[in-house]
Design a protein around this motif. Structure first.
Motif, PDB file in Angstrom:
ATOM      1  N   ALA A  43      -9.540  45.563  23.971  1.00  0.00           N
ATOM      2  CA  ALA A  43      -9.085  46.643  24.437  1.00  0.00           C
ATOM      3  C   ALA A  43      -8.367  47.150  23.138  1.00  0.00           C
ATOM      4  N   ILE A  46      -6.508  42.812  19.298  1.00  0.00           N
ATOM      5  CA  ILE A  46      -5.231  42.363  18.426  1.00  0.00           C
ATOM      6  C   ILE A  46      -5.568  40.603  19.399  1.00  0.00           C
ATOM      7  N   LEU A  90       0.381  51.136  22.928  1.00  0.00           N
ATOM      8  CA  LEU A  90       2.392  51.159  23.355  1.00  0.00           C
ATOM      9  C   LEU A  90       3.416  52.014  22.526  1.00  0.00           C
ATOM     10  N   ALA A 122      -2.655  48.631  19.735  1.00  0.00           N
ATOM     11  CA  ALA A 122      -2.386  47.282  21.388  1.00  0.00           C
ATOM     12  C   ALA A 122      -2.003  48.109  22.404  1.00  0.00           C
ATOM     13  N   GLY A 125      -2.062  46.998  28.721  1.00  0.00           N
ATOM     14  CA  GLY A 125      -2.902  46.249  29.741  1.00  0.00           C
ATOM     15  C   GLY A 125      -2.841  45.420  29.103  1.00  0.00           C
ATOM     16  N   GLN A 130      -2.509  39.319  27.255  1.00  0.00           N
ATOM     17  CA  GLN A 130      -2.352  38.308  25.997  1.00  0.00           C
ATOM     18  C   GLN A 130      -2.521  36.896  26.573  1.00  0.00           C
ATOM     19  N   ASP A 252       6.863  40.286  15.362  1.00  0.00           N
ATOM     20  CA  ASP A 252       6.645  39.132  15.275  1.00  0.00           C
ATOM     21  C   ASP A 252       7.915  39.063  17.296  1.00  0.00           C
TER      22      ASP A 252
HETATM   23  C1  LIG Z   1       3.140  40.058  15.287  1.00  0.00           C
HETATM   24  C2  LIG Z   1       2.558  40.189  15.891  1.00  0.00           C
HETATM   25  C3  LIG Z   1       3.706  40.428  16.852  1.00  0.00           C
HETATM   26  C4  LIG Z   1       4.316  40.834  18.137  1.00  0.00           C
HETATM   27  N1  LIG Z   1       5.431  40.789  18.370  1.00  0.00           N
HETATM   28  C5  LIG Z   1       4.965  41.152  20.326  1.00  0.00           C
HETATM   29  C6  LIG Z   1       5.918  41.961  21.386  1.00  0.00           C
HETATM   30  O1  LIG Z   1       7.382  41.609  20.712  1.00  0.00           O
HETATM   31  N2  LIG Z   1       6.153  42.098  22.276  1.00  0.00           N
HETATM   32  C7  LIG Z   1       5.392  42.072  22.858  1.00  0.00           C
HETATM   33  O2  LIG Z   1       5.193  41.807  24.440  1.00  0.00           O
HETATM   34  N3  LIG Z   1       3.430  41.629  21.710  1.00  0.00           N
HETATM   35  C8  LIG Z   1       3.982  41.435  21.073  1.00  0.00           C
HETATM   36  N4  LIG Z   1       2.662  40.809  20.122  1.00  0.00           N
HETATM   37  C9  LIG Z   1       1.800  40.787  20.847  1.00  0.00           C
HETATM   38  C10 LIG Z   1       0.617  42.203  21.423  1.00  0.00           C
HETATM   39  O3  LIG Z   1       0.943  43.188  21.413  1.00  0.00           O
HETATM   40  C11 LIG Z   1      -1.085  42.190  22.041  1.00  0.00           C
HETATM   41  O4  LIG Z   1      -1.641  40.712  21.334  1.00  0.00           O
HETATM   42  C12 LIG Z   1      -1.712  43.611  21.904  1.00  0.00           C
HETATM   43  O5  LIG Z   1      -0.234  44.017  22.888  1.00  0.00           O
HETATM   44  C13 LIG Z   1      -2.486  43.363  23.105  1.00  0.00           C
HETATM   45  O6  LIG Z   1      -3.422  44.533  23.601  1.00  0.00           O
HETATM   46  P1  LIG Z   1      -4.585  44.499  22.861  1.00  0.00           P
HETATM   47  O7  LIG Z   1      -5.081  45.992  24.072  1.00  0.00           O
HETATM   48  O8  LIG Z   1      -5.154  43.873  21.684  1.00  0.00           O
HETATM   49  O9  LIG Z   1      -4.722  43.363  23.802  1.00  0.00           O
HETATM   50  P2  LIG Z   1      -6.832  42.831  23.653  1.00  0.00           P
HETATM   51  O10 LIG Z   1      -6.424  41.971  22.668  1.00  0.00           O
HETATM   52  O11 LIG Z   1      -8.254  44.054  23.491  1.00  0.00           O
HETATM   53  O12 LIG Z   1      -6.872  42.056  24.591  1.00  0.00           O
HETATM   54  C14 LIG Z   1      -6.014  41.356  25.471  1.00  0.00           C
HETATM   55  C15 LIG Z   1      -6.632  40.719  26.460  1.00  0.00           C
HETATM   56  O13 LIG Z   1      -6.719  41.320  27.578  1.00  0.00           O
HETATM   57  C16 LIG Z   1      -8.091  41.831  28.401  1.00  0.00           C
HETATM   58  N5  LIG Z   1      -8.383  42.942  28.767  1.00  0.00           N
HETATM   59  C17 LIG Z   1      -7.224  44.314  27.943  1.00  0.00           C
HETATM   60  N6  LIG Z   1      -7.321  44.982  28.709  1.00  0.00           N
HETATM   61  C18 LIG Z   1      -7.859  45.204  29.862  1.00  0.00           C
HETATM   62  C19 LIG Z   1      -8.055  45.263  31.000  1.00  0.00           C
HETATM   63  N7  LIG Z   1      -7.898  47.239  31.015  1.00  0.00           N
HETATM   64  N8  LIG Z   1      -8.811  44.944  32.099  1.00  0.00           N
HETATM   65  C20 LIG Z   1      -9.319  43.429  32.249  1.00  0.00           C
HETATM   66  N9  LIG Z   1      -9.132  42.891  31.189  1.00  0.00           N
HETATM   67  C21 LIG Z   1      -8.181  43.394  29.920  1.00  0.00           C
HETATM   68  C22 LIG Z   1      -8.874  40.598  26.667  1.00  0.00           C
HETATM   69  O14 LIG Z   1     -10.025  40.268  27.339  1.00  0.00           O
HETATM   70  C23 LIG Z   1      -7.934  40.129  26.963  1.00  0.00           C
HETATM   71  O15 LIG Z   1      -8.323  38.718  27.067  1.00  0.00           O
HETATM   72  C24 LIG Z   1       2.500  40.855  18.717  1.00  0.00           C
HETATM   73  C25 LIG Z   1       1.151  40.792  18.067  1.00  0.00           C
HETATM   74  C26 LIG Z   1       1.073  40.047  16.420  1.00  0.00           C
HETATM   75  C27 LIG Z   1      -0.092  39.865  16.061  1.00  0.00           C
END
Ligand SMILES: Cc1cc2nc3c(=O)[nH]c(=O)nc-3n(C[C@H](O)[C@H](O)[C@H](O)COP(=O)(O)OP(=O)(O)OC[C@H]3O[C@@H](n4cnc5c(N)ncnc54)[C@H](O)[C@@H]3O)c2cc1C
Ligand code: SF4
Length: 344
Positions: A43, A46, A90, A122, A125, A130, A252
């Motif tokens: 997605a 991250i 987000l 991010a 979903g 995650q 964080d």
């Molecule tokens: C420094 C740092 C601080 C953070 N702080 C927070 C925080 O305070 N609170 C918090 O909640 N998060 C936090 N995060 C985490 C971050 O919000 C998540 O990593 C991010 O939201 C993941 O979303 P993405 O779209 O990048 O997912 P991706 O990395 O693309 O996917 C994550 C997982 O979901 C699967 N996937 C994604 N979308 C779908 C879909 N639609 N259908 C099926 N499978 C899917 C992927 O295969 C993978 O397994 C932090 C991250 C970092 C690096």
């Protein structure tokens, strides 16, 4: 990090057909030296790219959902609720006018997550899906229970960021800030597979506790796409709040977070109470004793304090995370008072 191909799916069915497995299943299969190629959904990327950089995952292909039409929209549902596409970022969700007006606790949770740069990329979903941030899980050198090993290193080790409830046999905390508040709001999710079969279920029942399976955090199936998060219309008189406390105010994950959803009747007595603790347990944790302490009562400072004390009933802190109990107690009290101070 391994070399991999990047594919851009155009439809949900296309994405579901191309992504052969889930991240949790890919990690399990990799341990059994399975040679079949793995392709995974990306997605925002991250978390999935973090796992690859940490050498925990080596897929042959990532299937991007970025070009799939309709996954990044927020629409009002016929019942007055909200349908949020899984690819909505987000940042976009936190800034959305209807979300801020009708679901302010959700906007607050998202506005405080991670950092502006991460929130820009991010998706909701991906946030729900995650994998956990336990430092033993994230370090390839530690073959812990969640990676198919026989031992949880955190329970007897560096447990300061771990769970205080339901922390056996694995003490992760669920990493998603959105999850706590969405559970408090009684959200549902929609999943679609390669045959276009739709599965809808309450978000709360999607999460998998370690007692059921230590190697996955949710019930996502192979070749299934999370398409939308469905919010019911806010009940009349619903008041909500979300508060978090961390070591840093940005970039964080929180040490503790609390989401509260309350409804009071015309006599100002509490008739509906949902209190969800994040960063407390392997899945978003319903503080049911705290909810019971509010029901049928006027929600004043005394009631909020009693509920906050009750919220810690049944906690089993680990050697290094006892500090979370007073932290949660203070946050629950403040979140209840913040919710009743809010006017919709
Ligand atoms: C420094 C740092 C601080 C953070 N702080 C927070 C925080 O305070 N609170 C918090 O909640 N998060 C936090 N995060 C985490 C971050 O919000 C998540 O990593 C991010 O939201 C993941 O979303 P993405 O779209 O990048 O997912 P991706 O990395 O693309 O996917 C994550 C997982 O979901 C699967 N996937 C994604 N979308 C779908 C879909 N639609 N259908 C099926 N499978 C899917 C992927 O295969 C993978 O397994 C932090 C991250 C970092 C690096
Ligand atoms: S808390 Fe879970 S993920 Fe962390 S070391 Fe223990 S078993 Fe592994």
């Amino acid at each position: 990090m391994n070399r991999f191909a990047l594919a851009h799916a155009r439809t949900i069915a296309d994405a579901a057909a191309r992504a052969t497995t889930t991240v949790a299943d890919a990690m399990t299969a990799a341990r059994s030296n399975a040679t079949r190629p793995a392709s995974l959904i990306k997605a925002g990327g991250i978390d999935v790219l973090d796992l690859m950089k940490e050498n925990l995952l080596a897929p042959d292909m990532l299937v991007s959902l970025r070009d799939v039409a309709g996954l990044d929209t927020i629409t009002e549902a016929p019942d007055g609720g909200l349908r949020i596409g899984a690819m909505v970022t987000l940042g976009a969700l936190a800034a959305h006018d209807m979300v801020r007006r009708r679901y302010p606790a959700l906007a607050a949770a998202l506005a405080g997550a991670a950092s502006p740069q991460i929130r820009h990329v991010a998706t909701l979903g991906g946030n729900l899906l995650q994998r956990p941030r336990c430092w033993y899980f994230r370090a390839a050198a530690f073959h812990c229970l969640r990676k198919g090993g026989g031992h949880c290193f955190a329970i007897s080790g560096e447990s300061q960021y771990h769970a205080i409830f339901d922390n056996r046999p694995c003490a992760i905390v669920h990493p998603s800030s959105a999850a706590s508040v969405l559970v408090a709001l009684d959200a549902a999710i929609e999943l679609v597979d390669a045959d276009d079969t739709i599965r809808r279920l309450p978000l709360a029942s999607f999460f998998v506790a370690p007692g059921r399976d230590t190697e996955r955090e949710n019930d996502l199936r192979p070749r299934e796409i999370l398409t939308a998060i469905l919010l019911p219309p806010p009940a009349a008189g619903l008041c909500t709040a979300y508060l978090r406390q961390g070591e840093r105010s940005a970039f964080d994950w929180p040490l503790a977070e609390v989401a509260v959803a309350l409804v009071r009747n015309e006599e100002s007595l509490c008739v509906h109470a949902v209190i969800v603790l994040g960063a407390a347990a392997p899945v978003p944790y319903r503080a049911q004793a705290a909810e019971a302490a509010l029901l049928g009562r006027r929600v004043d400072d005394n009631a909020a304090r009693a509920a906050a004390r009750a919220a810690m009933e049944g906690a089993t802190p680990l050697p290094r995370n006892g500090y979370k109990l007073p932290l949660f107690e203070a946050l629950v009290h403040r979140a209840i008072m913040a919710a009743v101070a809010e006017t919709l």
